[in-house]
Design a protein around this motif. Sequence first.
Motif, PDB file in Angstrom:
ATOM      1  N   ALA A   1       0.833  -1.202   0.000  1.00 50.77           N
ATOM      2  CA  ALA A   1       0.000   0.000   0.000  1.00 50.77           C
ATOM      3  C   ALA A   1       0.867   1.251   0.000  1.00 50.77           C
ATOM      4  N   GLU A   2       1.927   1.249   0.791  1.00 47.18           N
ATOM      5  CA  GLU A   2       2.785   2.432   0.866  1.00 47.18           C
ATOM      6  C   GLU A   2       3.623   2.601  -0.396  1.00 47.18           C
ATOM      7  N   ALA A   3       3.976   1.505  -1.059  1.00 43.09           N
ATOM      8  CA  ALA A   3       4.700   1.614  -2.330  1.00 43.09           C
ATOM      9  C   ALA A   3       3.821   2.277  -3.379  1.00 43.09           C
ATOM     10  N   ARG A   4       2.561   1.889  -3.435  1.00 41.47           N
ATOM     11  CA  ARG A   4       1.620   2.504  -4.373  1.00 41.47           C
ATOM     12  C   ARG A   4       1.378   3.974  -4.002  1.00 41.47           C
ATOM     13  N   ALA A   5       1.220   4.238  -2.704  1.00 43.81           N
ATOM     14  CA  ALA A   5       0.992   5.608  -2.248  1.00 43.81           C
ATOM     15  C   ALA A   5       2.172   6.512  -2.592  1.00 43.81           C
ATOM     16  N   LEU A   6       3.393   5.996  -2.456  1.00 34.35           N
ATOM     17  CA  LEU A   6       4.574   6.799  -2.779  1.00 34.35           C
ATOM     18  C   LEU A   6       4.618   7.121  -4.269  1.00 34.35           C
ATOM     19  N   GLU A   7       4.190   6.177  -5.086  1.00 31.29           N
ATOM     20  CA  GLU A   7       4.126   6.419  -6.533  1.00 31.29           C
ATOM     21  C   GLU A   7       3.179   7.571  -6.861  1.00 31.29           C
ATOM     22  N   ILE A   8       2.006   7.576  -6.218  1.00 30.31           N
ATOM     23  CA  ILE A   8       1.040   8.645  -6.474  1.00 30.31           C
ATOM     24  C   ILE A   8       1.519   9.961  -5.872  1.00 30.31           C
ATOM     25  N   LEU A   9       2.116   9.922  -4.698  1.00 26.87           N
ATOM     26  CA  LEU A   9       2.663  11.144  -4.100  1.00 26.87           C
ATOM     27  C   LEU A   9       3.712  11.771  -5.017  1.00 26.87           C
ATOM     28  N   ALA A  10       4.508  10.940  -5.668  1.00 30.32           N
ATOM     29  CA  ALA A  10       5.505  11.470  -6.594  1.00 30.32           C
ATOM     30  C   ALA A  10       4.832  12.177  -7.760  1.00 30.32           C
ATOM     31  N   ARG A  11       3.715  11.663  -8.200  1.00 34.55           N
ATOM     32  CA  ARG A  11       3.018  12.256  -9.351  1.00 34.55           C
ATOM     33  C   ARG A  11       2.360  13.587  -9.014  1.00 34.55           C
ATOM     34  N   VAL A  12       2.113  13.838  -7.727  1.00 34.81           N
ATOM     35  CA  VAL A  12       1.585  15.145  -7.335  1.00 34.81           C
ATOM     36  C   VAL A  12       2.672  16.006  -6.682  1.00 34.81           C
ATOM     37  N   GLY A  13       3.921  15.603  -6.850  1.00 35.45           N
ATOM     38  CA  GLY A  13       5.048  16.409  -6.375  1.00 35.45           C
ATOM     39  C   GLY A  13       5.279  16.379  -4.885  1.00 35.45           C
ATOM     40  N   MET A  14       4.891  15.278  -4.224  1.00 37.38           N
ATOM     41  CA  MET A  14       5.003  15.217  -2.769  1.00 37.38           C
ATOM     42  C   MET A  14       5.875  14.080  -2.254  1.00 37.38           C
ATOM     43  N   ALA A  15       6.624  13.417  -3.114  1.00 34.66           N
ATOM     44  CA  ALA A  15       7.452  12.292  -2.664  1.00 34.66           C
ATOM     45  C   ALA A  15       8.466  12.726  -1.614  1.00 34.66           C
ATOM     46  N   ALA A  16       9.044  13.903  -1.787  1.00 35.05           N
ATOM     47  CA  ALA A  16      10.068  14.379  -0.861  1.00 35.05           C
ATOM     48  C   ALA A  16       9.502  14.735   0.507  1.00 35.05           C
ATOM     49  N   ARG A  17       8.199  14.857   0.605  1.00 35.68           N
ATOM     50  CA  ARG A  17       7.557  15.234   1.869  1.00 35.68           C
ATOM     51  C   ARG A  17       6.739  14.076   2.445  1.00 35.68           C
ATOM     52  N   ALA A  18       6.989  12.879   1.951  1.00 36.69           N
ATOM     53  CA  ALA A  18       6.164  11.723   2.313  1.00 36.69           C
ATOM     54  C   ALA A  18       6.195  11.407   3.803  1.00 36.69           C
ATOM     55  N   ASP A  19       7.318  11.695   4.477  1.00 32.91           N
ATOM     56  CA  ASP A  19       7.427  11.349   5.894  1.00 32.91           C
ATOM     57  C   ASP A  19       7.020  12.494   6.816  1.00 32.91           C
ATOM     58  N   HIS A  20       6.415  13.538   6.263  1.00 30.45           N
ATOM     59  CA  HIS A  20       5.974  14.687   7.067  1.00 30.45           C
ATOM     60  C   HIS A  20       4.499  14.547   7.422  1.00 30.45           C
ATOM     61  N   LYS A  21       4.157  14.988   8.617  1.00 31.00           N
ATOM     62  CA  LYS A  21       2.764  14.975   9.055  1.00 31.00           C
ATOM     63  C   LYS A  21       2.062  16.250   8.576  1.00 31.00           C
ATOM     64  N   PRO A  22       0.729  16.246   8.536  1.00 30.67           N
ATOM     65  CA  PRO A  22       0.001  17.400   8.006  1.00 30.67           C
ATOM     66  C   PRO A  22       0.372  18.730   8.645  1.00 30.67           C
ATOM     67  N   GLY A  23       0.662  18.719   9.961  1.00 34.87           N
ATOM     68  CA  GLY A  23       1.034  19.952  10.641  1.00 34.87           C
ATOM     69  C   GLY A  23       2.343  20.540  10.158  1.00 34.87           C
ATOM     70  N   GLU A  24       3.132  19.734   9.459  1.00 28.96           N
ATOM     71  CA  GLU A  24       4.416  20.195   8.938  1.00 28.96           C
ATOM     72  C   GLU A  24       4.335  20.585   7.463  1.00 28.96           C
ATOM     73  N   LEU A  25       3.148  20.542   6.898  1.00 31.73           N
ATOM     74  CA  LEU A  25       2.953  20.820   5.482  1.00 31.73           C
ATOM     75  C   LEU A  25       2.161  22.111   5.298  1.00 31.73           C
ATOM     76  N   SER A  26       2.383  22.756   4.165  1.00 26.14           N
ATOM     77  CA  SER A  26       1.584  23.932   3.818  1.00 26.14           C
ATOM     78  C   SER A  26       0.182  23.496   3.394  1.00 26.14           C
ATOM     79  N   GLY A  27      -0.721  24.474   3.266  1.00 19.29           N
ATOM     80  CA  GLY A  27      -2.074  24.145   2.839  1.00 19.29           C
ATOM     81  C   GLY A  27      -2.102  23.482   1.479  1.00 19.29           C
ATOM     82  N   GLY A  28      -1.297  23.995   0.538  1.00 22.28           N
ATOM     83  CA  GLY A  28      -1.240  23.403  -0.788  1.00 22.28           C
ATOM     84  C   GLY A  28      -0.679  21.999  -0.776  1.00 22.28           C
ATOM     85  N   GLU A  29       0.319  21.768   0.078  1.00 24.37           N
ATOM     86  CA  GLU A  29       0.907  20.425   0.184  1.00 24.37           C
ATOM     87  C   GLU A  29      -0.099  19.441   0.769  1.00 24.37           C
ATOM     88  N   ARG A  30      -0.853  19.876   1.743  1.00 23.16           N
ATOM     89  CA  ARG A  30      -1.883  18.997   2.318  1.00 23.16           C
ATOM     90  C   ARG A  30      -2.919  18.616   1.264  1.00 23.16           C
TER      91      ARG A  30
END
Length: 237
Positions: free
Chosen positions: A130-159
């Motif tokens: 599940a996490e391998a698939r999720a990382l693939e999709i996160l990469a497609r929306v430009g969020m792979a580098a922030r995958a280990d961050h929690k929502p409180g550590e992300l901007s509104g657009g990143e969330r």
Amino acid sequence: MPAAPSAASAQPMLECHDLTRVYREGPQDVTVLDGLELRVHAGERVAIVGSSGSGKTTLLNLLGGLDSPSRGEVHIAGESLHNLGDAALGRFRNQRIGFVYQFHHLLAEFTALENAALPLIVRGQRKKAAEARALEILARVGMAARADHKPGELSGGERQRVAIARALVTDPSLVLMDEPTGNLDQTTAASILALMDELARTSACAFVVVTHDPALAAHQDRVLRLDGGRLTEESRA
């Protein structure tokens, strides 16, 4: 932009017949949707526009099985939501429908990767896959580098990008979006539109997008206006 499939050549992914929603407010019945008809084909992207209070969110909730109509039916991939019990409806939503809300609704204690993988884990898929698939999709929306961050550590657009990844991770048949690019910068919004284009073309996923953004609406195959509880098609320039 790909052309919308014709009614004669494509299988409808979403069909609504006589869709009506009436709310009781004090001594009065208020009709929000009134015999609404809608058909969206596989691979088609439809924007729904209308003034505030016209019933756009009510319509999305009915299409996603989060609310029940006062009259009429919703069919997705040939299945009537009316015929499904609560448990079956929950499974159907997990397997067939992706949701992107105006507000991200991410779980604060989970990382971006865990949030995006959650629908697959709920489905019963092993965490690693599940996490391998999720990382693939996160990469497609430009969020792979922030995958280990929690929502409180992300901007509104990143969330919002994580929320979009969560909606797409299951390869749904239908994606329902409520102002999906409202919190995104222009470059990121463009990348999300490109991803929608690709999914509509390659996976036959259908999109219904509620928006006030004229540019987002214009990017879809059709624009429908909700007024007086019914939908009418807007002419395209």
